[in-house]
Scaffold this active site. Sequence first.
Site, mmCIF file in Angstrom:
data_model
loop_
_atom_site.group_PDB
_atom_site.id
_atom_site.type_symbol
_atom_site.label_atom_id
_atom_site.label_comp_id
_atom_site.label_asym_id
_atom_site.label_seq_id
_atom_site.Cartn_x
_atom_site.Cartn_y
_atom_site.Cartn_z
ATOM 1 C CD GLU A 198 -24.134 -48.399 -3.137
ATOM 2 O OE1 GLU A 198 -24.659 -47.316 -3.475
ATOM 3 O OE2 GLU A 198 -22.990 -48.458 -2.670
ATOM 4 N NE ARG A 223 -38.313 -44.244 -3.045
ATOM 5 C CZ ARG A 223 -37.211 -43.508 -3.027
ATOM 6 N NH1 ARG A 223 -36.331 -43.613 -4.020
ATOM 7 N NH2 ARG A 223 -36.970 -42.676 -2.058
ATOM 8 N N GLY A 271 -31.155 -46.906 -6.838
ATOM 9 C CA GLY A 271 -31.864 -45.817 -7.489
ATOM 10 C C GLY A 271 -32.923 -46.190 -8.485
ATOM 11 C CB CYS A 320 -50.493 -29.281 15.792
ATOM 12 S SG CYS A 320 -51.349 -30.270 16.987
HETATM 13 C C1 PLP Z 1 -30.081 -43.816 -0.999
HETATM 14 C C2 PLP Z 1 -28.954 -44.508 -1.652
HETATM 15 C C3 PLP Z 1 -29.158 -45.733 -2.287
HETATM 16 C C4 PLP Z 1 -30.524 -46.352 -2.458
HETATM 17 O O1 PLP Z 1 -31.342 -45.595 -3.263
HETATM 18 P P1 PLP Z 1 -32.766 -46.163 -3.717
HETATM 19 O O2 PLP Z 1 -33.326 -45.082 -4.551
HETATM 20 O O3 PLP Z 1 -33.557 -46.401 -2.471
HETATM 21 O O4 PLP Z 1 -32.530 -47.428 -4.454
HETATM 22 C C5 PLP Z 1 -28.046 -46.374 -2.801
HETATM 23 N N1 PLP Z 1 -26.801 -45.837 -2.702
HETATM 24 C C6 PLP Z 1 -26.589 -44.656 -2.103
HETATM 25 C C7 PLP Z 1 -25.196 -44.138 -2.031
HETATM 26 C C8 PLP Z 1 -27.643 -43.949 -1.568
HETATM 27 O O5 PLP Z 1 -27.427 -42.761 -0.987
#
Ligand code: PLP
Length: 461
Positions: A295, A298, A257, A370
Amino acid sequence: MSPEAFFPPVPAGPDSGVLTPAQRVSAVMRRAVATGLVGEEQPVAGFLDTDGIRASVESLDAAFAHAPDVLHTFAVKAASLVPVLRLLAGLGMGAEVASPGELRIALDAGVAPSRIVLDSPAKTRQEISEALALGVAVNADNLDELRRIDVLRPEGSTSVVGLRVNPQVGGGSIGAMSTATATSKFGVALRDPGARDRVVRAFAERPWLTRLHAHVGSQGCPLELIAEGVAETYRLAEEINRTLGARQITSLDIGGGLPVNFYDDETRPTFAAYTRALGAAVPGLFDGRYALVTEFGRSLLAKNGFIGARVEYTKEAGGRRIAVTHAGAQTATRTVLMPDAWPLRVGAHDADGNPRTGAPLRQDIAGPCCFAGDVVAHGQELPELREGDFVVLHDTGAYYFSTHWAYNSLPRPAVHGFTADGSGGVRLATVRAAQTLDEIAAESGLAHAGALVSLAAPGGL
Ligand SMILES: *Cc1c(COP(=O)(O)O)cnc(C)c1O
């Protein structure tokens, strides 16, 4: 609020070669045009910077270097491409998956099951059973899912099992990206009446439940908010272990995140800024009592990729200049549908791939779909674009290559990786070929072409 208000500029990340980011993009565009990877026949393609990806993983590792035990997993939805996952696995990363398809490609990429975390929000019994048989870590989204795991978990399963909580610390500037609001669909809502006690009891009843998971937010969420969500999760782990009189919770999965700056070439906030914010909000987090899992998606990939698309026509409408290109909602879906939340920087390149210079002209950059709203950038000040030129959509390495939209039966574009060759040029390799018309026909029910006609025929089979 503008994202800049959250993140004061900090120096750019590690230098990934002698070329500046702009020079790298131009070198790739020149080479891609010269070799036909973009042009009349392939009017749009994606490009991924492998040197940049390496540098991003290194900066992530460096930011967490003081944590004694950490597993960085890559959120597969941000770039669900086997070669990307293999590259990341080679750099020591695991994978965060949220569907049977994502699990499959992570395994195909060679990610070890013990380095995979399954976070699907709506896991079927079959999905749970397969993950537990493989030894993939599973984060249950809710207490009902834990009850399914009670039944399905084989004796001696090596899977780490965790529970996702929603610390309900609030949202950021993009509602759809805010996972820790009071009414978010994810995890056990911790501040709801009685929820904390139910969570403590769930752990007390299950000695094999050893992890807490929270993914507090994504783009648009300030660092302090994310850190507060992690702090809430940490305090809950401490409370549970204290209540149980044992260190049952041994790891915390703090999610991903980290937001991304889409306004210029600077990487901000950095992973180091994030771990500083975490250290301030949760002083005990890095002392080694809890193994950590991350995790990120982005923040690892966005700035390491771009889309190149041919300008097919230019026109005027109501005094407005419009470039009709091949980059629209089929590949920049979120940007087109939510332009305020997902603005992109656009670059102008000539027919040879060189950056265009010249007086800025306000232009709309439209796509091939379109519907009238298929515009990736409104009123951009760019050197005048002409037929045969190319536009570059910067910072599209995350999500833009994995969230294609099949609108108008437009093909999924090709994705190519690149690396600097050390003498001012680049080498390229295909990561994913463009979808062919045969593949589009197959995906569109070709094998069942007569199905509806035969249903309608009287007495027909
Ligand atoms: C989408 C997601 C992420 C990654 O989020 P980013 O904003 O791309 O870092 C990590 N953990 C979970 C559970 C997610 O749904």
